[in-house]
Design an enzyme around this catalytic site. Structure first.
Site, PDB file in Angstrom:
ATOM      1  N   LYS A 137       0.829  -1.213   0.000  1.00  0.00           N
ATOM      2  CA  LYS A 137       0.000   0.000   0.000  1.00  0.00           C
ATOM      3  C   LYS A 137       0.858   1.255   0.000  1.00  0.00           C
ATOM      4  CE  LYS A 137      -1.251   1.733   3.884  1.00  0.00           C
ATOM      5  NZ  LYS A 137      -1.335   2.978   4.625  1.00  0.00           N
ATOM      6  N   ASN A 138       1.854   1.291   0.868  1.00  0.00           N
ATOM      7  CA  ASN A 138       2.618   2.544   1.002  1.00  0.00           C
ATOM      8  C   ASN A 138       3.538   2.806  -0.190  1.00  0.00           C
ATOM      9  OD1 ASN A 138       1.272   3.172   3.296  1.00  0.00           O
ATOM     10  ND2 ASN A 138       2.848   2.436   4.701  1.00  0.00           N
TER      11      ASN A 138
ATOM     12  N   ASP B 215       4.721   0.081  12.082  1.00  0.00           N
ATOM     13  CA  ASP B 215       3.451  -0.446  11.579  1.00  0.00           C
ATOM     14  C   ASP B 215       3.208  -1.901  12.012  1.00  0.00           C
ATOM     15  OD1 ASP B 215       3.047   1.976  10.401  1.00  0.00           O
ATOM     16  OD2 ASP B 215       3.487   1.326   8.366  1.00  0.00           O
TER      17      ASP B 215
ATOM     18  N   ARG C 254       2.522  14.172  13.651  1.00  0.00           N
ATOM     19  CA  ARG C 254       2.906  14.048  12.249  1.00  0.00           C
ATOM     20  C   ARG C 254       3.145  15.392  11.539  1.00  0.00           C
ATOM     21  NH1 ARG C 254      -0.380   9.049   9.748  1.00  0.00           N
ATOM     22  NH2 ARG C 254       1.535   8.771   8.613  1.00  0.00           N
TER      23      ARG C 254
ATOM     24  N   ARG D 107      -8.610   0.432   5.001  1.00  0.00           N
ATOM     25  CA  ARG D 107      -7.714   1.401   4.347  1.00  0.00           C
ATOM     26  C   ARG D 107      -6.486   0.712   3.773  1.00  0.00           C
ATOM     27  NH1 ARG D 107      -7.042   6.958   7.547  1.00  0.00           N
ATOM     28  NH2 ARG D 107      -5.672   7.204   5.781  1.00  0.00           N
TER      29      ARG D 107
ATOM     30  N   CYS E  34      -3.285  13.177  13.059  1.00  0.00           N
ATOM     31  CA  CYS E  34      -3.914  11.898  12.758  1.00  0.00           C
ATOM     32  C   CYS E  34      -3.873  11.103  14.038  1.00  0.00           C
ATOM     33  CB  CYS E  34      -3.134  11.263  11.627  1.00  0.00           C
ATOM     34  SG  CYS E  34      -3.235   9.526  11.522  1.00  0.00           S
TER      35      CYS E  34
HETATM   36  C1  EPZ Z   1       4.874   6.531   6.577  1.00  0.00           C
HETATM   37  O1  EPZ Z   1       4.247   7.641   7.205  1.00  0.00           O
HETATM   38  C2  EPZ Z   1       3.809   5.480   6.408  1.00  0.00           C
HETATM   39  N1  EPZ Z   1       2.756   6.007   5.559  1.00  0.00           N
HETATM   40  C3  EPZ Z   1       3.264   5.052   7.765  1.00  0.00           C
HETATM   41  O2  EPZ Z   1       2.372   3.990   7.558  1.00  0.00           O
HETATM   42  C4  EPZ Z   1       4.419   4.568   8.633  1.00  0.00           C
HETATM   43  O3  EPZ Z   1       3.941   4.324   9.935  1.00  0.00           O
HETATM   44  C5  EPZ Z   1       5.521   5.610   8.701  1.00  0.00           C
HETATM   45  O4  EPZ Z   1       5.924   5.997   7.364  1.00  0.00           O
HETATM   46  C6  EPZ Z   1       6.764   5.128   9.421  1.00  0.00           C
HETATM   47  O5  EPZ Z   1       7.268   3.986   8.791  1.00  0.00           O
HETATM   48  C7  EPZ Z   1       2.896   5.979   4.241  1.00  0.00           C
HETATM   49  O6  EPZ Z   1       3.885   5.502   3.700  1.00  0.00           O
HETATM   50  C8  EPZ Z   1       1.775   6.520   3.436  1.00  0.00           C
HETATM   51  P1  EPZ Z   1       7.420   9.494   8.558  1.00  0.00           P
HETATM   52  P2  EPZ Z   1       4.959   9.055   7.228  1.00  0.00           P
HETATM   53  O7  EPZ Z   1       7.437  10.806   7.845  1.00  0.00           O
HETATM   54  O8  EPZ Z   1       5.693   9.219   5.956  1.00  0.00           O
HETATM   55  C9  EPZ Z   1       8.445  12.665  12.038  1.00  0.00           C
HETATM   56  C10 EPZ Z   1       0.408   2.753   7.866  1.00  0.00           C
HETATM   57  O9  EPZ Z   1      -0.144   2.219   8.858  1.00  0.00           O
HETATM   58  N2  EPZ Z   1       8.373  13.708  10.993  1.00  0.00           N
HETATM   59  O10 EPZ Z   1       8.438   8.487   8.220  1.00  0.00           O
HETATM   60  O11 EPZ Z   1       3.953  10.067   7.606  1.00  0.00           O
HETATM   61  C11 EPZ Z   1       7.079  12.032  12.312  1.00  0.00           C
HETATM   62  O12 EPZ Z   1       6.339  12.794  13.219  1.00  0.00           O
HETATM   63  C12 EPZ Z   1       1.006   4.137   7.974  1.00  0.00           C
HETATM   64  O13 EPZ Z   1       0.467   2.217   6.747  1.00  0.00           O
HETATM   65  C13 EPZ Z   1       8.752  15.009  11.301  1.00  0.00           C
HETATM   66  O14 EPZ Z   1       9.120  15.327  12.439  1.00  0.00           O
HETATM   67  O15 EPZ Z   1       5.981   8.859   8.424  1.00  0.00           O
HETATM   68  C14 EPZ Z   1       7.483  10.684  12.843  1.00  0.00           C
HETATM   69  O16 EPZ Z   1       7.829  10.819  14.211  1.00  0.00           O
HETATM   70  C15 EPZ Z   1       0.668   4.833   9.219  1.00  0.00           C
HETATM   71  N3  EPZ Z   1       8.726  15.961  10.308  1.00  0.00           N
HETATM   72  C16 EPZ Z   1       8.752  10.349  12.077  1.00  0.00           C
HETATM   73  O17 EPZ Z   1       9.216  11.601  11.544  1.00  0.00           O
HETATM   74  C17 EPZ Z   1       8.352  15.669   9.035  1.00  0.00           C
HETATM   75  O18 EPZ Z   1       8.355  16.576   8.189  1.00  0.00           O
HETATM   76  C18 EPZ Z   1       8.560   9.375  10.922  1.00  0.00           C
HETATM   77  O19 EPZ Z   1       7.474   9.786  10.118  1.00  0.00           O
HETATM   78  C19 EPZ Z   1       7.975  14.346   8.730  1.00  0.00           C
HETATM   79  C20 EPZ Z   1       8.005  13.382   9.726  1.00  0.00           C
END
Ligand code: EPZ
Length: 430
Positions: free
Chosen positions: A22-23, A305, A122, A397, A117
């Site tokens: 999915k991702n 995840d 996030r 989802r 969320c």
């Molecule tokens: C991706 O989310 C996935 N979603 C998530 O999957 C997954 O949990 C996550 O990566 C971690 O592996 C998709 O791929 C669509 P991140 P994403 O940016 O990209 C911080 C599922 O269940 N951060 O890697 O939103 C953030 O707060 C979903 O399939 C910042 O501080 O995650 C977090 O603590 C849920 N500033 C960490 O980084 C930013 O600009 C990692 O988040 C961006 C992120």
């Protein structure tokens, strides 16, 4: 409202085909708008998130043709609008990949700001930092991220946190920039690599995806391609843990075992037996589950995840386990529901201290988010008695035919929407 009704107690046994990731699909579908030529994408999972993203793309003029359930043709030659409405962002956060894709192709995008969320705050500061480094003006007005520029120029971007989304968005924005972009401290998840491979198959020049440093040399344009999305690491991991928790014997097929290493390692540690072949992993759980400690980390660490699924398993293990969530600050909300099923888990900040219990018992519970919802289904499959789970739209989802795939492994699970259907289910499964 639809619910799952589940009668626990059957060990899951058999083989299950894992779908496309999915991702990865969310990033690749968004990136498909970056050429005017037609792109054919195979192994797209038929889940709510990908379908909502396709609708968001159609809303700006992208022509989406479904060849079959998992094969999609995308043509973005006639995009007439660069504004992605709030509705899509509300339904699916990953619509924000269209910022990187539209900015990279048209030098302009307006996308509703993704809100908080239910797994944490996030923020998107790293995405914005990356777009600005490439020379884009980024402002936030009236709930929109508005980004535009005359030209994007390759740059050096250091990510302060390892972020899947920011790495993906910046990679897309940089693909047609002038000169070279270097992304340091990049995310290494398999879906980041899959997106890079997809973009390269469209004529991009991206090197280093899968390591900390990604180098992107800008090319003038991208062309059409045919591409197959990788298997879903988390769907596979979920079924592997379902085997462990129900004392089953399940082979996940059509997987890349390398992507499952951190998950397989933990299953071995808690006493499961594993057999690996080129594209399948068999999990056999014949002994009582042992306890362990785990901390979620960016890839190749143990995925956030999979955190709810391993917590459900450790809740039934002999001994005390500690699970530390280091990616999202609010990802233990499901523990209240699990407690209603008899789990003995104490959450302190980002740590869950789990004292294993002998069994879970069925209860009426709700899915708080996608992965937690799937984990509660697994708990219910192991529980004594019947469980009903509300809010299964979260689970849908990201899991295609979750109930049907579980049924094929011998699970007693059905989608119901009335009390009468629940009573019928109960009569059938006694
Ligand atoms: C991706 O989310 C996935 N979603 C998530 O999957 C997954 O949990 C996550 O990566 C971690 O592996 C998709 O791929 C669509 P991140 P994403 O940016 O990209 C911080 C599922 O269940 N951060 O890697 O939103 C953030 O707060 C979903 O399939 C910042 O501080 O995650 C977090 O603590 C849920 N500033 C960490 O980084 C930013 O600009 C990692 O988040 C961006 C992120």
């Amino acid at each position: 409202m639809e619910q799952y009704a589940i009668k626990g107690g059957n060990p899951l046994v058999g083989e299950v085909e894992i779908g496309g990731a999915k991702n990865a699909a969310l990033a690749i579908l968004a990136a498909a708008v970056m050429t005017d030529e037609t792109v054919l994408i195979e192994n797209v999972p038929d889940v709510r998130d990908t379908n909502v993203l396709l609708q968001a793309m159609e809303s700006v003029g992208v022509i989406v043709t479904k060849i079959d359930r998992h094969t999609i043709k995308v043509n973005a030659a006639q995009v007439h609008d660069l504004i992605i409405e709030d509705d899509y962002i509300k339904k699916i956060r990953a619509s924000y990949y269209l910022i990187g894709a539209l900015l990279g192709k048209y030098r302009k995008a307006e996308v509703a700001l993704p809100g908080g969320c239910n797994i944490g705050l996030r923020p998107i500061d790293q995405h914005i930092k990356g777009f600005r480094a490439l020379g884009a003006n980024v402002r936030i007005e009236h709930g929109l991220i508005i980004t535009e520029t005359d030209k994007l120029i390759g740059s050096h971007v250091y990510m302060d946190v390892v972020s899947v989304g920011a790495t993906i968005n910046v990679m897309m924005a940089a693909v047609m920039a002038e000169g070279q972009t270097t992304v340091e401290n990049a995310a290494k998840e398999p879906h980041v690599v899959d997106l890079a491979n997809f973009l390269n198959s469209m004529g991009a020049n991206i090197k280093g995806a899968g390591t900390d440093v990604i180098k992107i040399k800008g090319v003038p344009r991208l062309h059409g391609t045919e591409y197959t999305i990788i298997p879903d690491q988390i769907e596979a991991g979920t079924f592997m843990f379902a085997a462990a928790v129900t004392k089953g014997d399940v082979t996940v097929k059509n997987v890349i075992p390398k992507h499952l290493e951190s998950i397989s390692a933990k299953l071995l540690e808690i006493g499961c037996e594993l057999e690996e072949s080129d594209d399948a992993v068999r999990v056999v759980a014949s002994k009582p589950l042992g306890h362990t400690h785990v901390k979620t980390l960016p890839y190749p660490g143990f995925p956030t995840d999979m955190q709810p699924q391993i917590t459900v398993a450790l809740g039934l293990s002999g001994g005390t386990s500690i699970v530390t969530e280091s990616i999202f600050e609010n990802r233990f909300k499901y523990v209240d529901e699990l407690t209603r099923m008899g789990a003995n888990i104490k959450v302190e900040s980002n740590t869950a201290i789990i004292d294993g219990v002998e069994k879970y018992t069925g209860a009426s519970i709700s899915a708080p988010d996608l992965r937690a919802g799937a984990a509660l289904v697994i708990a219910a499959l192991a529980a004594e008695g019947t469980t009903t789970i509300d809010d299964i739209q979260y689970i849908e989802r990201g899991y295609e035919d979750f109930d049907l795939k579980l049924q094929s492994l011998g699970a007693q699970i059905e989608k119901i929407s009335t009390e009468r259907e629940l009573q019928k289910f109960k009569l059938r499964v006694v």
